[in-house]
Design a protein around this motif. Structure first.
Motif, PDB file in Angstrom:
ATOM      1  N   VAL A 282       1.000  -1.187   0.083  1.00 44.06           N
ATOM      2  CA  VAL A 282       0.021  -0.047  -0.011  1.00 44.06           C
ATOM      3  C   VAL A 282       0.917   1.355  -0.084  1.00 44.06           C
ATOM      4  N   GLY A 283       1.735   1.249   0.826  1.00 39.65           N
ATOM      5  CA  GLY A 283       2.686   2.300   0.825  1.00 39.65           C
ATOM      6  C   GLY A 283       3.397   2.810  -0.425  1.00 39.65           C
ATOM      7  N   LEU A 284       3.980   2.017  -0.980  1.00 38.78           N
ATOM      8  CA  LEU A 284       4.533   2.156  -2.291  1.00 38.78           C
ATOM      9  C   LEU A 284       3.572   2.609  -3.372  1.00 38.78           C
ATOM     10  N   SER A 285       2.092   2.360  -3.356  1.00 36.31           N
ATOM     11  CA  SER A 285       1.273   2.936  -3.951  1.00 36.31           C
ATOM     12  C   SER A 285       0.838   4.360  -3.948  1.00 36.31           C
TER      13      SER A 285
ATOM     14  N   LEU B 276     -11.269   2.780   2.729  1.00 40.50           N
ATOM     15  CA  LEU B 276     -12.509   2.150   3.126  1.00 40.50           C
ATOM     16  C   LEU B 276     -12.510   0.666   3.546  1.00 40.50           C
ATOM     17  N   GLY B 277     -11.418  -0.080   2.905  1.00 40.14           N
ATOM     18  CA  GLY B 277     -11.264  -1.379   2.932  1.00 40.14           C
ATOM     19  C   GLY B 277     -10.223  -2.052   2.090  1.00 40.14           C
ATOM     20  N   TYR B 278      -9.618  -3.289   2.639  1.00 40.25           N
ATOM     21  CA  TYR B 278      -8.895  -3.905   1.860  1.00 40.25           C
ATOM     22  C   TYR B 278      -9.431  -5.446   1.575  1.00 40.25           C
TER      23      TYR B 278
ATOM     24  N   LEU C 163      -6.807  -5.843  -3.046  1.00 42.16           N
ATOM     25  CA  LEU C 163      -7.828  -4.701  -3.469  1.00 42.16           C
ATOM     26  C   LEU C 163      -7.899  -3.801  -2.437  1.00 42.16           C
ATOM     27  N   ARG C 164      -7.703  -2.615  -2.954  1.00 43.04           N
ATOM     28  CA  ARG C 164      -7.952  -1.541  -1.834  1.00 43.04           C
ATOM     29  C   ARG C 164      -9.020  -0.563  -2.372  1.00 43.04           C
ATOM     30  N   THR C 165     -10.012  -0.282  -1.492  1.00 42.36           N
ATOM     31  CA  THR C 165     -11.002   0.565  -1.820  1.00 42.36           C
ATOM     32  C   THR C 165     -10.956   1.885  -1.143  1.00 42.36           C
ATOM     33  N   ALA C 166     -10.996   2.905  -2.003  1.00 47.15           N
ATOM     34  CA  ALA C 166     -10.492   4.297  -1.304  1.00 47.15           C
ATOM     35  C   ALA C 166     -11.664   5.200  -1.709  1.00 47.15           C
ATOM     36  N   MET C 167     -11.903   6.255  -0.783  1.00 48.03           N
ATOM     37  CA  MET C 167     -12.853   7.416  -0.962  1.00 48.03           C
ATOM     38  C   MET C 167     -11.772   8.333  -1.635  1.00 48.03           C
TER      39      MET C 167
END
Length: 151
Positions: free
Chosen positions: A68-71, A84-86, A141-145
């Motif tokens: 996550v950090g590298l992205s 919001l979730g992983y 999968l990372r869900t982000a607002m």
């Protein structure tokens, strides 16, 4: 600001992130002890030598956090409202001390926020982490607002 606003993304967008990271013994030791994980596979070289891996395996939650950090720099830096979730986090291959990791991201889904937030949208990213041999070592999968671009 390096991240993109919600309305600057398209399903199928792909990024090969430039930042790479070689995992060190200190990374693994600190993360494992800070998270109170007593697993000897991550901490005890003698124990790990007797396993099928033959050496210490880097803590998988460190690998996930690094993914996550590298992205973040190319995806959500400065535009994030909230993660919001992983989902579907998998670790198909182990990571070892000295491995150099890189991340690729693809946009899987976009939708406007259903809440009372006309200034935000939801993006689902698929992150894939590869080692120096091109082997996938983590994916999720990372869900982000994200904020929409100001007018």
């Amino acid at each position: 600001m390096a991240g993109r606003y919600f309305d600057e993304w398209t399903v199928g967008d792909r990024i090969a992130h430039d930042i790479r990271r070689t995992v060190t013994e200190t990374d693994n030791l600190l993360f494992t002890t800070l998270s109170h994980n007593p697993q000897p596979l991550h901490l005890d070289a003698d124990y790990a030598a007797g396993t099928e891996f033959g050496r210490i395996v880097v803590n998988g939650t460190f690998t996930f956090a690094l993914t996550v950090g590298l992205s973040v720099g190319d995806t959500t830096l400065g535009t994030l409202v909230a993660n919001l979730g992983y989902d579907k986090v998998t670790m198909p291959k182990p990571v070892f001390i000295g491995d150099t990791l890189r991340v690729e991201t693809e946009v899987m889904e976009l939708r406007r926020s259903n809440s009372r937030r006309p200034d935000a949208g939801i993006v689902t990213f698929r992150h894939i982490t590869l080692n120096q041999r091109g082997e996938t070592v983590c994916q999720c999968l990372r869900t982000a607002m994200l904020k929409v671009k100001p007018s």
